[in-house]
Design a protein around this motif. Structure first.
Motif, PDB file in Angstrom:
ATOM      1  N   PRO A  90      16.210  44.829 -10.735  1.00 32.43           N
ATOM      2  CA  PRO A  90      17.349  45.599 -10.244  1.00 32.43           C
ATOM      3  C   PRO A  90      18.220  44.796  -9.286  1.00 32.43           C
ATOM      4  N   ASN A  91      19.468  45.251  -9.112  1.00 30.28           N
ATOM      5  CA  ASN A  91      20.375  44.619  -8.165  1.00 30.28           C
ATOM      6  C   ASN A  91      19.767  44.624  -6.769  1.00 30.28           C
ATOM      7  N   GLY A  92      19.955  43.508  -6.058  1.00 28.86           N
ATOM      8  CA  GLY A  92      19.439  43.416  -4.703  1.00 28.86           C
ATOM      9  C   GLY A  92      17.955  43.136  -4.623  1.00 28.86           C
ATOM     10  N   GLY A  93      17.330  42.844  -5.759  1.00 30.37           N
ATOM     11  CA  GLY A  93      15.885  42.635  -5.775  1.00 30.37           C
ATOM     12  C   GLY A  93      15.435  41.248  -5.368  1.00 30.37           C
ATOM     13  N   GLY A  94      16.382  40.285  -5.310  1.00 31.69           N
ATOM     14  CA  GLY A  94      16.031  38.931  -4.899  1.00 31.69           C
ATOM     15  C   GLY A  94      16.201  37.874  -5.964  1.00 31.69           C
ATOM     16  N   LYS A  95      16.865  38.207  -7.084  1.00 28.00           N
ATOM     17  CA  LYS A  95      16.979  37.249  -8.194  1.00 28.00           C
ATOM     18  C   LYS A  95      17.753  35.999  -7.772  1.00 28.00           C
ATOM     19  N   THR A  96      18.928  36.188  -7.176  1.00 28.57           N
ATOM     20  CA  THR A  96      19.744  35.036  -6.791  1.00 28.57           C
ATOM     21  C   THR A  96      19.050  34.211  -5.719  1.00 28.57           C
ATOM     22  N   THR A  97      18.424  34.863  -4.750  1.00 24.24           N
ATOM     23  CA  THR A  97      17.702  34.127  -3.705  1.00 24.24           C
ATOM     24  C   THR A  97      16.560  33.320  -4.305  1.00 24.24           C
ATOM     25  N   LEU A  98      15.895  33.862  -5.318  1.00 26.49           N
ATOM     26  CA  LEU A  98      14.815  33.133  -5.978  1.00 26.49           C
ATOM     27  C   LEU A  98      15.359  31.868  -6.642  1.00 26.49           C
ATOM     28  N   LEU A  99      16.503  31.966  -7.314  1.00 26.19           N
ATOM     29  CA  LEU A  99      17.108  30.788  -7.929  1.00 26.19           C
ATOM     30  C   LEU A  99      17.464  29.747  -6.869  1.00 26.19           C
ATOM     31  N   ARG A 100      18.046  30.201  -5.770  1.00 26.56           N
ATOM     32  CA  ARG A 100      18.439  29.269  -4.710  1.00 26.56           C
ATOM     33  C   ARG A 100      17.212  28.650  -4.037  1.00 26.56           C
ATOM     34  N   ALA A 101      16.122  29.395  -3.978  1.00 23.55           N
ATOM     35  CA  ALA A 101      14.885  28.833  -3.438  1.00 23.55           C
ATOM     36  C   ALA A 101      14.376  27.712  -4.343  1.00 23.55           C
ATOM     37  N   LEU A 102      14.467  27.910  -5.666  1.00 22.17           N
ATOM     38  CA  LEU A 102      14.065  26.862  -6.602  1.00 22.17           C
ATOM     39  C   LEU A 102      14.951  25.628  -6.444  1.00 22.17           C
ATOM     40  N   GLN A 103      16.219  25.862  -6.133  1.00 22.43           N
ATOM     41  CA  GLN A 103      17.124  24.729  -5.931  1.00 22.43           C
ATOM     42  C   GLN A 103      16.835  24.015  -4.614  1.00 22.43           C
ATOM     43  N   GLY A 104      16.257  24.721  -3.665  1.00 20.84           N
ATOM     44  CA  GLY A 104      15.902  24.093  -2.401  1.00 20.84           C
ATOM     45  C   GLY A 104      16.888  24.327  -1.281  1.00 20.84           C
ATOM     46  N   LEU A 105      17.809  25.317  -1.432  1.00 21.95           N
ATOM     47  CA  LEU A 105      18.823  25.536  -0.409  1.00 21.95           C
ATOM     48  C   LEU A 105      18.337  26.363   0.780  1.00 21.95           C
ATOM     49  N   PRO A 106      17.770  27.547   0.582  1.00 21.49           N
ATOM     50  CA  PRO A 106      17.391  28.321   1.766  1.00 21.49           C
ATOM     51  C   PRO A 106      16.092  27.817   2.368  1.00 21.49           C
ATOM     52  N   GLY A 107      15.988  27.888   3.691  1.00 18.78           N
ATOM     53  CA  GLY A 107      14.746  27.503   4.339  1.00 18.78           C
ATOM     54  C   GLY A 107      13.725  28.615   4.242  1.00 18.78           C
ATOM     55  N   ALA A 108      12.503  28.234   4.037  1.00 19.33           N
ATOM     56  CA  ALA A 108      11.434  29.227   3.970  1.00 19.33           C
ATOM     57  C   ALA A 108      10.985  29.592   5.375  1.00 19.33           C
ATOM     58  N   VAL A 109      10.769  30.880   5.603  1.00 20.57           N
ATOM     59  CA  VAL A 109      10.151  31.293   6.850  1.00 20.57           C
ATOM     60  C   VAL A 109       8.696  30.838   6.849  1.00 20.57           C
ATOM     61  N   SER A 110       8.088  30.915   5.666  1.00 13.29           N
ATOM     62  CA  SER A 110       6.741  30.376   5.482  1.00 13.29           C
ATOM     63  C   SER A 110       6.606  29.983   4.017  1.00 13.29           C
TER      64      SER A 110
END
Length: 244
Positions: free
Chosen positions: A41-61
């Protein structure tokens, strides 16, 4: 059977943004040969997951291991298009990736031919149709020859014909060709709300809801109601359009 070596892997990966948790201790591996669809569903985290695979957002853990970000290309839902020509768009992407300008232009011409824009090298990007602009953005990504290609709802804003054209490009990336071609990615990951598109393109499906991965299955199992319900009742409800 020898276990596949992950090209890129997230382990216990958590992302926070705006005071909330967007991804919760996610575990995901992308392997060579994957055509991985990310749905939910919208807002579920799909785009953030893609960006995490790319290495852009920092992980909290958690950790991300595998390919460096420069070997992971990303095609956004709304690409940035400028006034200069299609050739200049793609040559600039190759030049920024470390090629001399003369080499960058030659690679750009090759990439434009591969995405079906070889006869529009002088046309300004802003004068292209929506589908052509998305193919131009794909050429800008492809010219860098990424090992993994990420696509965030790449056909969401396209008409049916343009969507089919882009799907055909993705499906044909790995087909042999007599003409010289840029190297295709070893895997691609795309988010989509179109289940028919997922059936056509994917060999594996990940279902994301509320920042959690609730299912990670071969595409044929994902579309089997019995198997999907056993893994994730929420994913089964989503597939039946009971979760929007």
């Amino acid at each position: 059977m020898k276990a596949a070596t992950a090209l890129c892997q997230l382990s216990q990966f958590t992302v926070q943004r705006g005071g909330g948790t967007v991804l919760h201790t996610v575990n995901l591996a992308v392997n060579a040969g994957d055509r991985l669809a990310v749905v939910g569903p919208n807002g579920g985290g799909k785009t953030t997951l893609l960006r995490a695979l790319q290495g852009l957002p920092g992980a909290v853990s958690g950790t991300r291991v595998g390919l460096p970000p420069r070997q992971v290309g990303m095609l956004f839902q709304r690409p940035s298009i400028f006034r200069f020509s299609t050739l200049q768009h793609v040559a600039l992407a190759a030049w920024l990736n470390g090629h001399a300008w003369s080499t960058a232009k030659a690679r750009a011409q090759q990439a434009l031919v591969q995405v079906g824009l070889g006869d529009l090298v002088e046309r300004p990007g802003l004068h292209l149709s929506g589908g052509q602009q998305q193919r131009l953005a794909l050429a800008c990504t492809w010219v860098r020859e990424p090992t993994v290609l990420l696509l965030d709802e790449p056909t969401a804003n396209l008409d049916p014909k343009a969507s089919k054209d882009l799907e055909r490009l993705l499906a044909d990336m790995h087909l042999p060709s007599a003409a010289p071609r840029l190297h295709p990615p070893q895997a691609f990951v795309f988010s989509s709300h179109q289940m028919a598109q997922v059936r056509r393109l994917a060999n594996r499906v990940v279902y994301v809801q509320g920042g959690h991965i609730l299912a990670d299955m071969p595409v044929q199992d994902f579309f089997d109601p019995t198997q999907l319900s056993a893994v994730s009742p929420d994913a089964a409800l989503f597939l039946n359009q009971e979760i929007v």
